[in-house]
Design a protein around this motif. Structure first.
Motif, short mmCIF file in Angstrom:
data_model
loop_
_atom_site.label_atom_id
_atom_site.label_comp_id
_atom_site.label_asym_id
_atom_site.label_seq_id
_atom_site.Cartn_x
_atom_site.Cartn_y
_atom_site.Cartn_z
N PRO A 85 16.13 -2.25 -0.24
CA PRO A 85 17.19 -1.92 0.74
C PRO A 85 17.11 -0.48 1.24
O PRO A 85 17.33 -0.23 2.44
N LEU A 86 16.81 0.47 0.35
CA LEU A 86 16.76 1.86 0.76
C LEU A 86 15.52 2.18 1.61
O LEU A 86 15.50 3.18 2.32
N SER A 87 14.50 1.32 1.52
CA SER A 87 13.29 1.56 2.31
C SER A 87 13.34 0.84 3.66
O SER A 87 12.40 0.97 4.45
N MET A 88 14.41 0.12 3.93
CA MET A 88 14.49 -0.64 5.18
C MET A 88 14.39 0.22 6.44
O MET A 88 13.81 -0.23 7.43
N PRO A 89 14.95 1.44 6.48
CA PRO A 89 14.73 2.27 7.68
C PRO A 89 13.26 2.48 8.00
O PRO A 89 12.86 2.45 9.17
N GLY A 90 12.43 2.68 6.96
CA GLY A 90 11.00 2.82 7.17
C GLY A 90 10.37 1.53 7.64
O GLY A 90 9.47 1.52 8.49
N VAL A 123 9.63 7.21 3.79
CA VAL A 123 10.94 6.88 3.23
C VAL A 123 10.87 6.77 1.71
O VAL A 123 11.76 7.25 1.00
N LEU A 124 9.81 6.16 1.21
CA LEU A 124 9.70 5.93 -0.23
C LEU A 124 9.56 7.23 -1.02
O LEU A 124 10.15 7.37 -2.10
N ILE A 125 8.81 8.20 -0.50
CA ILE A 125 8.62 9.45 -1.25
C ILE A 125 9.90 10.30 -1.24
O ILE A 125 10.05 11.19 -2.08
N LYS A 126 10.79 10.04 -0.29
CA LYS A 126 12.05 10.79 -0.22
C LYS A 126 13.18 10.11 -0.99
O LYS A 126 14.29 10.63 -1.04
N MET A 127 12.90 8.96 -1.57
CA MET A 127 13.92 8.21 -2.27
C MET A 127 14.34 8.93 -3.55
O MET A 127 13.51 9.51 -4.26
N ASP A 128 15.63 8.90 -3.83
CA ASP A 128 16.17 9.57 -5.02
C ASP A 128 15.81 8.77 -6.27
O ASP A 128 16.30 7.65 -6.47
N VAL A 164 0.84 -1.20 0.00
CA VAL A 164 0.00 0.00 0.00
C VAL A 164 0.87 1.25 0.00
O VAL A 164 0.64 2.19 -0.78
N ALA A 165 1.89 1.29 0.87
CA ALA A 165 2.78 2.45 0.94
C ALA A 165 3.51 2.64 -0.39
O ALA A 165 3.68 3.78 -0.85
N TYR A 166 3.92 1.55 -1.02
CA TYR A 166 4.64 1.64 -2.29
C TYR A 166 3.74 2.18 -3.40
O TYR A 166 4.14 3.08 -4.17
N LEU A 167 2.52 1.65 -3.50
CA LEU A 167 1.60 2.10 -4.54
C LEU A 167 1.22 3.57 -4.35
O LEU A 167 1.16 4.34 -5.32
N VAL A 168 0.95 3.96 -3.10
CA VAL A 168 0.58 5.35 -2.84
C VAL A 168 1.74 6.29 -3.15
O VAL A 168 1.53 7.39 -3.69
N SER A 169 2.97 5.88 -2.86
CA SER A 169 4.13 6.74 -3.10
C SER A 169 4.36 6.99 -4.58
O SER A 169 5.03 7.97 -4.95
N LYS A 170 3.83 6.12 -5.46
CA LYS A 170 4.01 6.28 -6.89
C LYS A 170 2.92 7.13 -7.53
O LYS A 170 2.99 7.43 -8.73
#
Length: 281
Positions: A196-201, A167-172, A83-89
């Motif tokens: 890997p980059l979303s692991m902190p979240g 975390v996902l929306i701030k990803m480069d 859900v977080a991934y789809l919303v971030s896109k």
């Protein structure tokens, strides 16, 4: 050397006073009760309260609480990450509306949100009424582990979605575009870069879900029907019914240690992810 303002007071003084009154002093009181037993009108130092925790009855409560909290955390992760991934896109305006929809139910009282599941899961509730039209049921989906687990996932799911989404929306996006230009397909981009980059979240979400799940007592009382106890129910009973603050405090300290150890374990992985930054393609 710390700087003081014109009145000679450290800027952190209000925070220190607040922390002392509402964190340090209450915690010291709980620690005091956990290591003492009442002897007449006085208290004496004793490890009796912690020795009682080794009773198989209480160990069973601990184990059940940890298992349900673990299942709820995994369930929230399985549902929350996609859900977080789809919303971030999505476009900014649309995703802001969807995130608001996740936050709005949290404005309602926690107790009311939990009670709302009774007319849904009950014997004559919405689910059983629906299936009865097809001659199916009734199902026993209330006052059991399933109902408690469902209540936990429902109440704590936003705590998993929001940190992962942040975390996902701030990803480069340049990293994703670069990987795509180098020939990586969507599967490899997700597994080697996004995950890997979303692991902190993910780590933050796991911590934010596991901590309230392992200590909840409202959900297990309402949706579990009071048929069994979790850690939160056990502590509440000691304080409100048994009037045994000493043993209740010992349980609370033991539970706090479990949570601190879990946080330390999760932070260790979070620190490793921060250092790596991502996996190689």
């Amino acid at each position: 050397m710390k700087k003081k303002n014109s009145q000679g007071i450290l800027p952190a003084s209000p925070y220190i006073v607040w922390s002392s009154l509402f964190i340090v002093i209450p915690l010291l009181i709980v620690v005091f009760f956990s290591f003492t037993v009442k002897s007449g009108d006085n208290y004496k130092f004793s490890l009796e309260n912690f020795q009682r925790l080794m009773d198989p009855i209480y160990l069973k409560v601990f184990w059940r609480s940890l298992v349900l909290a673990f299942k709820a955390t995994i369930g929230c992760l399985i549902l929350g990450y996609p859900v977080a991934y789809l919303v971030s896109k999505m476009r900014e305006g649309k995703r802001n509306i969807l995130i608001m929809l996740f936050i709005v139910p949290m404005w309602m009282n926690f107790l009311l949100r939990t009670y709302a599941w009774l007319p849904i899961l009950g014997k004559n509730g919405l689910i059983n009424t629906f299936f009865s039209n097809f001659g199916i049921g009734p199902f026993n989906i209330l006052y059991n582990d399933f109902a408690v687990l469902l209540g936990m996932i429902y109440n704590f799911l936003p705590f998993m979605i929001l940190p992962i989404y942040t975390v996902l929306i701030k990803m480069d996006n340049d990293l994703i575009n670069a990987a795509s230009d180098l020939g990586a397909d969507r599967k490899h981009i997700f597994m080697k870069i996004i995950l890997p980059l979303s692991m902190p979240g993910v780590i933050s979400g796991i911590t934010m879900v596991f901590m309230p799940a392992v200590s909840t007592f409202v959900i297990s009382r309402i949706l579990g029907g009071g048929q069994y106890m979790l850690l939160g129910n056990l502590i509440e009973t000691q304080y409100t019914t048994m009037n045994d603050w000493n043993f209740g405090s010992a349980i609370a300290i033991f539970m706090m240690l479990i949570i601190l150890l879990s946080m330390a374990f999760m932070n260790k992985f979070e620190g490793a992810d921060d250092k790596e930054g991502g996996s190689s393609l």
